[in-house]
Design a protein around this motif. Structure first.
Motif, short mmCIF file in Angstrom:
data_model
loop_
_atom_site.label_atom_id
_atom_site.label_comp_id
_atom_site.label_asym_id
_atom_site.label_seq_id
_atom_site.Cartn_x
_atom_site.Cartn_y
_atom_site.Cartn_z
N TRP A 80 0.85 4.71 -2.29
CA TRP A 80 1.43 4.66 -3.68
C TRP A 80 0.18 5.79 -4.48
O TRP A 80 0.33 6.57 -5.27
CB TRP A 80 1.08 3.52 -4.22
CG TRP A 80 2.01 2.41 -4.02
CD1 TRP A 80 1.86 1.29 -3.24
CD2 TRP A 80 3.48 2.52 -4.18
NE1 TRP A 80 3.00 0.73 -2.86
CE2 TRP A 80 3.98 1.49 -3.56
CE3 TRP A 80 4.58 3.29 -4.72
CZ2 TRP A 80 5.41 1.31 -3.43
CZ3 TRP A 80 5.61 3.08 -4.71
CH2 TRP A 80 6.04 2.03 -3.97
N ALA A 81 -1.40 5.91 -3.88
CA ALA A 81 -2.03 6.90 -4.43
C ALA A 81 -1.64 8.23 -4.17
O ALA A 81 -1.53 8.98 -4.95
CB ALA A 81 -3.36 6.68 -3.67
N GLU B 213 0.74 -1.16 -0.04
CA GLU B 213 0.02 -0.10 0.11
C GLU B 213 0.63 1.50 -0.15
O GLU B 213 0.00 2.23 -0.39
CB GLU B 213 -0.93 -0.12 1.20
CG GLU B 213 -1.92 -1.02 1.27
CD GLU B 213 -3.07 -1.10 0.15
OE1 GLU B 213 -3.32 0.09 -0.33
OE2 GLU B 213 -3.37 -2.39 -0.34
N LEU C 14 1.17 6.80 -8.02
CA LEU C 14 1.94 5.82 -8.58
C LEU C 14 1.40 4.54 -8.52
O LEU C 14 0.33 4.48 -7.57
CB LEU C 14 3.19 5.66 -8.02
CG LEU C 14 4.29 6.92 -8.22
CD1 LEU C 14 5.67 6.55 -7.34
CD2 LEU C 14 4.57 7.16 -9.75
N GLU C 15 1.22 3.58 -9.63
CA GLU C 15 0.53 2.29 -9.43
C GLU C 15 1.42 1.43 -8.75
O GLU C 15 2.75 1.29 -8.81
CB GLU C 15 0.37 1.77 -10.68
CG GLU C 15 -0.60 2.64 -11.67
CD GLU C 15 -0.49 2.01 -13.08
OE1 GLU C 15 -0.52 0.77 -13.26
OE2 GLU C 15 -0.58 2.90 -14.20
N PRO C 16 0.83 0.78 -7.54
CA PRO C 16 1.68 -0.17 -6.63
C PRO C 16 2.57 -1.18 -7.15
O PRO C 16 3.46 -1.95 -6.65
CB PRO C 16 0.84 -0.39 -5.73
CG PRO C 16 -0.66 -0.32 -6.20
CD PRO C 16 -0.43 0.76 -7.23
N HIS C 17 2.01 -1.49 -8.66
CA HIS C 17 2.43 -3.06 -8.86
C HIS C 17 3.58 -2.58 -10.02
O HIS C 17 3.98 -3.36 -10.69
CB HIS C 17 1.49 -3.78 -9.52
CG HIS C 17 0.46 -4.19 -8.43
ND1 HIS C 17 0.91 -5.15 -7.38
CD2 HIS C 17 -0.45 -3.76 -8.41
CE1 HIS C 17 -0.05 -5.10 -6.70
NE2 HIS C 17 -1.19 -4.28 -6.88
N ARG C 18 3.79 -1.32 -10.45
CA ARG C 18 4.89 -0.85 -11.35
C ARG C 18 6.24 -0.72 -10.79
O ARG C 18 6.19 0.05 -9.84
CB ARG C 18 4.35 0.34 -12.05
CG ARG C 18 2.98 0.18 -12.62
CD ARG C 18 2.94 -0.49 -14.15
NE ARG C 18 3.71 0.38 -14.90
CZ ARG C 18 3.66 0.37 -16.20
NH1 ARG C 18 2.90 -0.71 -16.66
NH2 ARG C 18 4.56 0.77 -17.14
#
Length: 108
Positions: free
Chosen positions: A81-82, A27, A86-90
């Protein structure tokens, strides 16, 4: 005296905060930074740069911690990440210099 070797990030961004650790969680991103006792998340600004598929992230202090503790101290600050946009899986490249913690370790 030996000359100091600077990293690419330090040459490009000398104001970047040195971090003791960076942990990318599901997160949030959590950084350990130096603290005199008053360091807060609001004391930091972050910068995100995108160049194609490559995303870089860096952190700098907006306000210095002027508190004085008797021993060197560190604190953890977390940004979701929000919050970072940013996207958490990138993958993301953190530009801040990493420095070893030389103070006392506190028992868990």
């Amino acid at each position: 005296a030996p000359s100091r070797v600077l990293t690419t990030a330090q040459v490009a961004h000398p104001e970047l905060e040195a971090v003791y650790s960076a942990v990318a969680g599901r997160e949030a991103l959590t950084l350990e930074v130096s603290s005199g006792g008053c360091t807060q998340k609001a004391d930091f600004a972050f910068y995100v740069e995108r160049s194609g598929e490559v995303v870089t992230l860096s952190f700098a202090r907006k306000r210095l911690d002027t508190c004085r503790s008797l021993v060197a101290a560190k604190t953890a600050i977390s940004f979701t990440w929000a919050e970072l946009g940013l996207e958490p899986h990138r993958p993301v490249f953190l530009l801040n210099p990493l420095t070893p913690w030389m103070g006392l370790e506190r028992p868990s």
